[in-house]
Design a protein around this motif. Structure first.
Motif, mmCIF file in Angstrom:
data_model
loop_
_atom_site.group_PDB
_atom_site.id
_atom_site.type_symbol
_atom_site.label_atom_id
_atom_site.label_comp_id
_atom_site.label_asym_id
_atom_site.label_seq_id
_atom_site.Cartn_x
_atom_site.Cartn_y
_atom_site.Cartn_z
ATOM 1 N N ASP A 87 49.788 60.276 32.748
ATOM 2 C CA ASP A 87 50.095 61.445 32.096
ATOM 3 C C ASP A 87 51.661 61.546 32.209
ATOM 4 O O ASP A 87 52.275 62.421 31.878
ATOM 5 C CB ASP A 87 49.938 62.393 33.113
ATOM 6 C CG ASP A 87 48.288 63.042 33.211
ATOM 7 O OD1 ASP A 87 47.902 63.103 31.929
ATOM 8 O OD2 ASP A 87 47.695 63.125 34.173
ATOM 9 N N ALA A 112 50.024 64.064 43.374
ATOM 10 C CA ALA A 112 49.406 65.219 42.577
ATOM 11 C C ALA A 112 47.912 64.319 42.249
ATOM 12 O O ALA A 112 47.852 63.693 41.104
ATOM 13 C CB ALA A 112 50.259 65.291 41.471
ATOM 14 N N GLN A 113 47.108 64.870 42.972
ATOM 15 C CA GLN A 113 45.793 64.118 42.663
ATOM 16 C C GLN A 113 44.961 64.608 41.473
ATOM 17 O O GLN A 113 44.201 64.229 41.211
ATOM 18 C CB GLN A 113 44.533 64.217 43.913
ATOM 19 C CG GLN A 113 45.413 63.427 45.201
ATOM 20 C CD GLN A 113 44.473 63.699 46.244
ATOM 21 O OE1 GLN A 113 43.365 64.295 46.437
ATOM 22 N NE2 GLN A 113 44.880 62.719 47.369
ATOM 23 N N GLN A 114 45.562 65.644 40.835
ATOM 24 C CA GLN A 114 44.959 66.484 39.702
ATOM 25 C C GLN A 114 45.693 65.546 38.602
ATOM 26 O O GLN A 114 45.115 66.082 37.273
ATOM 27 C CB GLN A 114 45.258 67.957 39.826
ATOM 28 C CG GLN A 114 46.718 68.376 39.182
ATOM 29 C CD GLN A 114 47.736 68.085 40.156
ATOM 30 O OE1 GLN A 114 47.546 67.500 41.386
ATOM 31 N NE2 GLN A 114 48.875 68.914 40.264
ATOM 32 N N ALA A 115 46.196 64.684 38.535
ATOM 33 C CA ALA A 115 46.870 64.100 37.483
ATOM 34 C C ALA A 115 46.893 62.744 37.615
ATOM 35 O O ALA A 115 46.345 61.865 38.562
ATOM 36 C CB ALA A 115 48.578 64.350 37.364
ATOM 37 N N LYS A 116 47.136 61.613 36.519
ATOM 38 C CA LYS A 116 47.062 60.264 36.337
ATOM 39 C C LYS A 116 48.542 59.772 36.120
ATOM 40 O O LYS A 116 49.192 60.474 35.655
ATOM 41 C CB LYS A 116 45.964 60.073 35.278
ATOM 42 C CG LYS A 116 44.623 60.418 35.539
ATOM 43 C CD LYS A 116 43.802 60.023 34.608
ATOM 44 C CE LYS A 116 42.174 60.624 34.819
ATOM 45 N NZ LYS A 116 41.321 60.154 33.588
ATOM 46 N N ASN A 167 54.262 65.149 42.619
ATOM 47 C CA ASN A 167 54.725 65.978 41.955
ATOM 48 C C ASN A 167 55.931 66.098 41.136
ATOM 49 O O ASN A 167 55.919 66.484 39.984
ATOM 50 C CB ASN A 167 54.494 67.478 42.759
ATOM 51 C CG ASN A 167 53.255 67.661 43.290
ATOM 52 O OD1 ASN A 167 52.075 67.453 42.513
ATOM 53 N ND2 ASN A 167 52.803 68.455 44.248
ATOM 54 N N TRP A 196 48.535 57.413 42.285
ATOM 55 C CA TRP A 196 48.744 58.841 41.702
ATOM 56 C C TRP A 196 50.108 59.174 41.508
ATOM 57 O O TRP A 196 51.100 58.615 42.272
ATOM 58 C CB TRP A 196 48.230 59.876 42.622
ATOM 59 C CG TRP A 196 46.870 60.065 42.712
ATOM 60 C CD1 TRP A 196 46.112 60.632 41.878
ATOM 61 C CD2 TRP A 196 45.746 59.702 43.842
ATOM 62 N NE1 TRP A 196 44.691 60.285 42.149
ATOM 63 C CE2 TRP A 196 44.534 60.027 43.472
ATOM 64 C CE3 TRP A 196 46.077 59.245 45.106
ATOM 65 C CZ2 TRP A 196 43.497 59.964 44.421
ATOM 66 C CZ3 TRP A 196 45.058 59.321 45.929
ATOM 67 C CH2 TRP A 196 43.713 59.603 45.504
ATOM 68 N N ARG A 237 51.399 71.920 32.377
ATOM 69 C CA ARG A 237 49.875 71.655 32.609
ATOM 70 C C ARG A 237 49.415 71.776 34.019
ATOM 71 O O ARG A 237 48.226 71.918 34.214
ATOM 72 C CB ARG A 237 49.576 70.195 31.853
ATOM 73 C CG ARG A 237 49.706 70.383 30.199
ATOM 74 C CD ARG A 237 49.084 68.918 29.905
ATOM 75 N NE ARG A 237 48.163 68.311 30.443
ATOM 76 C CZ ARG A 237 47.984 67.099 30.555
ATOM 77 N NH1 ARG A 237 49.123 66.107 30.158
ATOM 78 N NH2 ARG A 237 46.834 66.541 31.179
ATOM 79 N N PHE A 238 50.253 71.168 34.846
ATOM 80 C CA PHE A 238 50.008 70.874 36.088
ATOM 81 C C PHE A 238 50.318 71.829 37.204
ATOM 82 O O PHE A 238 49.977 72.178 38.388
ATOM 83 C CB PHE A 238 50.487 69.288 36.702
ATOM 84 C CG PHE A 238 50.088 68.279 35.658
ATOM 85 C CD1 PHE A 238 48.963 67.833 35.715
ATOM 86 C CD2 PHE A 238 50.999 67.782 34.684
ATOM 87 C CE1 PHE A 238 48.466 66.850 34.890
ATOM 88 C CE2 PHE A 238 50.746 66.784 33.938
ATOM 89 C CZ PHE A 238 49.512 66.311 33.820
#
Length: 440
Positions: free
Chosen positions: A176, A169-173, A223, A220, A235-236
């Motif tokens: 999170d 999930a590159q949109q998250a850290k 998912n 990362w 959120r994701f």
């Protein structure tokens, strides 16, 4: 070397992992072990890879023998060195996680081999041969076999097709994630990792649980990590939620009551099921003048609802922005999720309730749900719904989808003898408690 993220005794007794995902080896056998690692990495049916237990012998029915044969402690370092060299011969290179475990005062090596991110994988038929020949290997039931003909072509078609829940999930850290949720999970499943997990960073813990990936300078979460170990997975993945809707006057009535459950998947699954059980399930008792025994029926049997909801959580697509919806009416309960059943399932079989899935949409979600005792997998959900409805004397359930497989609908009709309480806003609950997997 890392600790296993699951309970070793449960693994040895096939309580949470199916036998086809476990391979026992009484001793170090590099050729057979590398071929099996290759097969687990290819994860042909998206089951989540598997485990190889070295030092554990088994009987003729592939059941582990107690106490195990074990490994001589002086051999363990040598095995690790040879394993490292052999894994580099897999194309592309593939390295399982390794744990050294004690069972009945015997040493075992447990290799955890999750589905690989770069399939298909090839392995040499013989690690030590001078002139090597590489082949694709897959698991068929509890055996490792070479993929040939149609099976090989099907495996090649899976190139880079990593299930969505197992992708980075590159949109998250990593920040999170919730470490308390991760620790609670390890405690619940009885993992040895729980003994020292609180001393690890979230990144270190996530890597040992195979839910964090990427280089050390830029890790990362995967998912599935966000789905189970983030307080706000929506959120994701928008609409990662379960909507429970009550229509007191039917779907054409003037009003309805709605309860929305958001949060980690395991939590919202249990909370939604508990809410339905407390508020909408009741038992009707019918006395008979000719005998002392009364007839007791539930308007809707809880095990059938549990299977339908958990299956929706397991098999829905988290790329689709559609919630799971449970629609409750006086005469039926509908469980709706998106998309429909995989195209490997024949439409006629699904509608008839005889569906058997050959490839799973979410391999890691299923792995976590099985560890938590919420599902058994292996296409047992539909048969269990049929069995629960029959045992309660309810009309048979109905399973529906369309030709495009755009949605999945499970319809549970009310028992014909069940009577709704006078107060429709809050139904009375019988003191009897329905069985729940999550209490196991």
């Amino acid at each position: 070397m890392v600790a296993l993220p699951i309970n070793l005794q449960n693994l040895l007794r096939h309580r949470t992992v199916e036998s086809e995902r476990i391979e026992y080896k009484a001793a170090w056998n590099p050729d057979a072990i590398i071929r099996t690692l290759c097969a687990f990495a290819n994860d042909f049916e998206n089951l989540g890879g598997g485990y190889i237990i070295i030092g554990q012998d088994c009987d003729g029915e592939d059941r582990p023998i107690t106490p195990p044969l074990g490994l001589v402690e002086s051999q363990i370092d040598k095995i690790q060195r040879e394993l490292l060299a052999a894994c580099q011969q897999i194309r592309p290179p593939y390295f399982p996680s390794l744990s050294i475990c004690d069972v009945d005062d015997r040493k075992l090596i447990v290799l955890h081999a999750p589905g690989g991110m770069h399939r298909p994988y090839k392995a040499p038929a013989s690690v030590s041969a001078r002139h090597k020949s590489w082949h694709y290997y897959i698991r068929r039931y509890s055996s490792t076999v070479e993929a040939r003909g149609e099976r090989e072509q099907e495996l090649l078609n899976l190139t880079a097709n990593v299930p969505f829940d197992d992708r980075i999930a590159q949109q998250a850290k990593v920040s999170d994630l919730s470490k308390p949720l991760m620790l609670a999970y390890l405690q619940e499943v009885g993992s040895a990792l729980a003994d020292y997990a609180d001393r690890l960073s979230i990144e270190e813990l996530g890597r040992q649980m195979n839910v964090v990936d990427g280089p050390s300078e830029c890790p990362w979460p995967k998912n599935v990590d966000l789905m189970f170990f983030s307080e706000t997975p929506d959120r994701f993945f928008p609409y990662t939620q379960i909507d429970v809707v009550w229509f007191p006057d039917g779907p054409g009535g003037d009003h309805f009551d709605e309860k929305i459950f958001k949060g980690p998947l395991a939590r919202i699954t249990r909370e939604a099921l508990g809410y339905i059980e407390r508020n909408y399930l009741h038992q009707t008792v019918l006395k008979h003048p000719d005998r002392a025994e009364a007839t007791r029926v539930w308007n809707f049997p809880y095990p059938a609802i549990e299977e339908a909801v958990v299956n929706a959580v397991y098999h829905r697509s988290y790329q689709d922005r559609e919630p799971i919806e449970v629609r409750i009416m006086r005469d039926e309960i509908l469980v709706l999720s998106y998309p429909g059943p995989d195209r490997s399932i024949k439409l006629a079989d699904w509608i008839a309730g005889h569906a058997t899935c050959h490839r799973y949409r979410n391999r890691r979600i299923g792995e976590f749900l099985k560890e938590l005792g919420l599902t058994e997998g292996r296409s047992t959900g539909v048969p269990k719904i049929l069995k629960a409805m029959s045992a309660n004397g309810s009309p048979p359930p109905q399973f529906d989808t369309d030709d495009d497989r755009s949605g999945c609908l499970v319809r549970l009709p009310v028992h014909k003898l069940a009577q709704w309480p006078i107060d429709q806003s809050a139904t009375r609950k019988s003191p009897r408690k329905s069985p729940r997997k999550s209490d196991a």
